[in-house]
Motif scaffolding. Structure first.
Motif, short mmCIF file in Angstrom:
data_model
loop_
_atom_site.label_atom_id
_atom_site.label_comp_id
_atom_site.label_asym_id
_atom_site.label_seq_id
_atom_site.Cartn_x
_atom_site.Cartn_y
_atom_site.Cartn_z
N GLN A 163 7.65 -13.60 17.45
CA GLN A 163 7.30 -12.10 18.08
C GLN A 163 8.70 -11.18 17.85
O GLN A 163 8.71 -10.11 17.14
CB GLN A 163 6.83 -11.78 19.49
N LEU A 164 9.66 -11.72 18.48
CA LEU A 164 11.26 -11.11 18.47
C LEU A 164 11.42 -10.65 16.99
O LEU A 164 11.89 -9.86 16.92
CB LEU A 164 11.97 -11.84 19.37
N VAL A 165 11.60 -11.74 16.28
CA VAL A 165 12.20 -11.47 14.92
C VAL A 165 11.06 -10.79 14.18
O VAL A 165 11.60 -10.01 13.30
CB VAL A 165 12.34 -12.95 14.24
N ARG A 166 9.86 -10.67 14.25
CA ARG A 166 9.01 -9.82 13.61
C ARG A 166 9.32 -8.41 14.18
O ARG A 166 9.23 -7.69 13.04
CB ARG A 166 7.55 -10.21 14.08
N GLU A 167 9.50 -8.22 15.35
CA GLU A 167 9.71 -6.91 15.69
C GLU A 167 10.90 -5.99 15.25
O GLU A 167 11.00 -4.99 15.22
CB GLU A 167 9.64 -6.88 17.47
N THR A 168 11.94 -7.00 15.00
CA THR A 168 12.99 -6.51 14.45
C THR A 168 13.27 -5.66 13.06
O THR A 168 13.66 -4.86 12.74
CB THR A 168 14.46 -7.50 14.25
N ILE A 172 20.54 -14.96 14.73
CA ILE A 172 20.70 -14.09 15.96
C ILE A 172 19.99 -12.90 15.84
O ILE A 172 19.78 -12.22 14.96
CB ILE A 172 22.25 -14.11 16.37
N ALA A 173 19.02 -12.43 17.12
CA ALA A 173 18.19 -11.50 16.86
C ALA A 173 18.09 -10.69 18.18
O ALA A 173 17.92 -11.67 19.35
CB ALA A 173 16.97 -11.81 16.20
N VAL A 174 17.93 -9.64 18.41
CA VAL A 174 17.83 -9.02 19.70
C VAL A 174 16.64 -8.07 19.29
O VAL A 174 16.44 -7.37 18.39
CB VAL A 174 19.04 -7.85 19.98
N ALA A 175 15.41 -8.15 20.51
CA ALA A 175 14.54 -7.18 20.42
C ALA A 175 14.76 -5.80 20.14
O ALA A 175 15.78 -5.40 20.99
CB ALA A 175 13.29 -7.46 21.48
N PRO A 176 14.06 -4.95 19.47
CA PRO A 176 14.58 -3.56 19.43
C PRO A 176 14.74 -2.86 20.53
O PRO A 176 15.82 -1.91 20.68
CB PRO A 176 13.29 -2.91 18.45
N ALA A 178 28.36 -17.69 9.81
CA ALA A 178 27.02 -16.91 9.75
C ALA A 178 26.77 -16.26 8.43
O ALA A 178 27.70 -15.53 7.80
CB ALA A 178 27.24 -15.84 10.82
N ASP A 179 25.46 -16.39 8.03
CA ASP A 179 25.17 -15.83 6.80
C ASP A 179 24.40 -14.71 7.04
O ASP A 179 23.50 -14.57 7.99
CB ASP A 179 24.14 -17.08 6.05
N THR A 180 24.42 -13.64 6.05
CA THR A 180 23.47 -12.52 6.06
C THR A 180 23.36 -11.97 4.77
O THR A 180 24.04 -12.27 3.92
CB THR A 180 24.27 -11.51 7.14
N SER A 181 22.49 -10.84 4.94
CA SER A 181 22.23 -10.31 3.54
C SER A 181 23.30 -9.26 3.18
O SER A 181 23.93 -8.56 3.97
CB SER A 181 20.81 -9.79 3.77
N SER A 182 23.39 -8.92 1.82
CA SER A 182 24.06 -7.74 1.20
C SER A 182 23.22 -6.52 1.31
O SER A 182 23.94 -5.43 1.20
CB SER A 182 24.63 -8.31 -0.10
N ARG A 183 22.24 -6.48 1.74
CA ARG A 183 21.31 -5.41 1.54
C ARG A 183 21.76 -4.37 2.45
O ARG A 183 22.39 -4.78 3.69
CB ARG A 183 19.77 -5.53 1.92
N ALA A 184 21.72 -3.07 2.24
CA ALA A 184 22.09 -1.94 3.00
C ALA A 184 21.71 -1.86 4.50
O ALA A 184 22.37 -1.71 5.58
CB ALA A 184 21.95 -0.40 2.59
N GLN A 185 20.40 -2.39 4.61
CA GLN A 185 19.93 -2.58 5.92
C GLN A 185 20.87 -3.58 6.84
O GLN A 185 20.86 -3.49 8.17
CB GLN A 185 18.24 -3.26 5.93
N TYR A 186 21.48 -4.37 6.39
CA TYR A 186 22.21 -5.43 7.02
C TYR A 186 23.83 -4.80 7.29
O TYR A 186 24.44 -5.65 7.89
CB TYR A 186 22.14 -6.63 6.55
N GLY A 187 23.94 -3.66 7.00
CA GLY A 187 25.26 -3.08 7.34
C GLY A 187 25.72 -3.15 8.70
O GLY A 187 26.98 -3.69 8.93
#
Length: 164
Positions: free
Chosen positions: A19-24, A83-87, A116-125
């Motif tokens: 649920q948490l990762v979906r909400e992000t 790593i994720a934090v609920a909105p 730590a891996d992450t995306s290069s998409r702007a959303q991940y700035g």
């Protein structure tokens, strides 16, 4: 800031993590499924699981979580898988508290590197800025890794060493 982190999974955590990762709004359907599968693995295998968890509760709700583990075939390198934090809990330094907890746990286990891996998409700035602000350096980039236009960026930090 001190964050109360728990490291043992409970029976409701796989669903709470899903649920948490979906909400992000950051994770794909496949990633959401994998996040739950890793939690199920951790719950079923306990300390025998390759995956370690750090969770922050807010009453009955999961406010934040992270999954990490030692990288097989290395002496002391670890991966931060998620790593994720609920909105509704973002901006309260829970991510920073989780990361500090994980770094300490990795050092205690003899780890000297955290990746730590992450995306290069702007959303991940903001995610990339989060790692950079905590002393992580961009160690690698793989263009079009996830799909065309979405590369993988690997951040790395030396732990427990001078400058780490």
């Amino acid at each position: 800031m001190s964050v109360m982190v728990r490291t043992s999974l409970r029976s409701g955590d796989p669903a709470g993590i899903e649920q948490l990762v979906r909400e992000t709004g950051f994770f794909s359907a496949e990633e959401i499924t994998i996040a739950r599968e890793l939690a199920n693995d951790g719950l079923a295998l306990g300390t025998a699981s390759h995956y370690r968890f750090a969770l922050v509760d807010s009453g009955p709700q999961l406010a934040a979580y992270a999954c990490y583990g030692r990288i097989p075939c290395t002496r002391s390198a670890w991966d931060l898988y998620w790593i994720a934090v609920a909105p509704r809990f973002q901006g309260q330094h829970l991510g920073r508290g989780l990361l500090e907890h994980i770094e300490s746990a990795v050092i205690s286990a003899g780890g000297t590197q955290l990746h730590a891996d992450t995306s290069s998409r702007a959303q991940y700035g903001p995610t990339r800025a989060f790692y950079a602000a905590r002393g992580y350096r961009q160690a690698a980039e793989f263009p079009d890794f996830y799909c065309p236009g979405d590369g993988k960026i690997v951040f790395s930090k030396a732990l427990g060493l001078a400058g780490g």
